[in-house]
Enzyme design. Sequence first.
Site, short mmCIF file in Angstrom:
data_model
loop_
_atom_site.label_atom_id
_atom_site.label_comp_id
_atom_site.label_asym_id
_atom_site.label_seq_id
_atom_site.Cartn_x
_atom_site.Cartn_y
_atom_site.Cartn_z
N TYR A 53 -2.01 -0.93 10.34
CA TYR A 53 -2.10 -1.21 8.91
C TYR A 53 -0.84 -0.73 8.19
CZ TYR A 53 -4.11 -1.35 4.19
OH TYR A 53 -4.36 -1.62 2.86
N SER B 138 0.86 -1.19 0.00
CA SER B 138 0.00 0.00 0.00
C SER B 138 0.89 1.23 0.00
CB SER B 138 -0.91 0.02 1.24
OG SER B 138 -1.55 1.29 1.38
#
Length: 397
Positions: free
Chosen positions: A165, A152
């Site tokens: 995350y 990401s």
Amino acid sequence: MERAMKAADVFDMKGEVALVTGASSGLGLRFAEVLAANGARVVLVARRAERLGALKDKIAAAGGRAMAVEADVLDRRAMERAFDAAEKAFGTVSVLVNNAGIAHTDRVLDLSEDIWRSVLATNLDAVFFWAQEGARRMVAAAKPGAIINIASVVGFGVSKGIAAYAVAKAGVVQATKALSVELAARGVRVNAIAPGWFITEINEDFLRSEKGEEIRRGIPLGPLRRERRSRRRASVARLQGGSLHDRRDGPGRWRAGRAVALRDAAMDFTIPAELDDLRRRTRAFIDEHVIPLEADPKNYDVYENIRLDLLETVRAKAKAAGLWAPQAPKEFGGMGLPMVAWAVIYEEANRSIFGPNTMNCHAPDDGNMNLLAKVGAPAQKEMWLRPVVEGGCARRS
């Protein structure tokens, strides 16, 4: 003169067996659809069996082949059963897409140990162990393969409320590098994709929060909208789908350094004829001289590098073929190419981990040559640039 190419010409997945985790929704679902549409036999893995069944039926109705395997990526036995089922139905998995993941919106002062452990286990631990299992089976079957980990953008730059995350995705980036350097010599290529913002089930709550609204307002082409979502997803999945296949045996027909136009989930690739000829020459050289060398374990030294005597032989062939030091000036023995042509050569050369070295366009020498060519004094160029371009040394003291 330019030649145009459609996405269907680039992303040929026939003969590949692709396993996609987290395939029941979001990007994973789209990855699976595009892989199947381009000829791969796809193994759909997720916890929600009913959604997998619906996706399997949709792929079949479109003429593709898929099978559904209900599994939690944290369950190691379920992981082994998924690979076993894939092999029984389709053969050894040659493309693994590590896509499954979960998110959270907790600030660090409120983040519980349970949420931290859950996010790290799903988004990082599972990525490593599924990659490990996939690689073990590819190596055991002597089958070249590709592993694509979904990282990401927040693995490189964090935002508030996504600490676990972001840490996990940063770990995916490093895990990808670690896996890659150990597995490349075994015929398994490992790469990561770091998507930006797409509205999916995993992030919809965040993107509709106050922080998410700031992100939406900062998107140059306008805020994310549901009516754009499927079209954008399709385009990105096609881009990524091509990379998935091409990373199995290198960048393949993926066109770096070209103009890419996304039009309703289709892509047109244009390239001047002389650059296409350069690409073809580079590809042919890598196919004939480098990839066979890389594929034979007897050609490696104790450090898992190609033996120096063999490497020097191939480097001499590259120089004789006029595929040598593309970034260096002609008067010093290079090809004197413009930057867009570098991209063509680099992309094809990188189909092998040793390709850039054989063509004298590997780091750090490529950067040193470019810097010296641009700002070096004449005496510096003679002392430093010429020897590096000739390939006789990487540094001088």
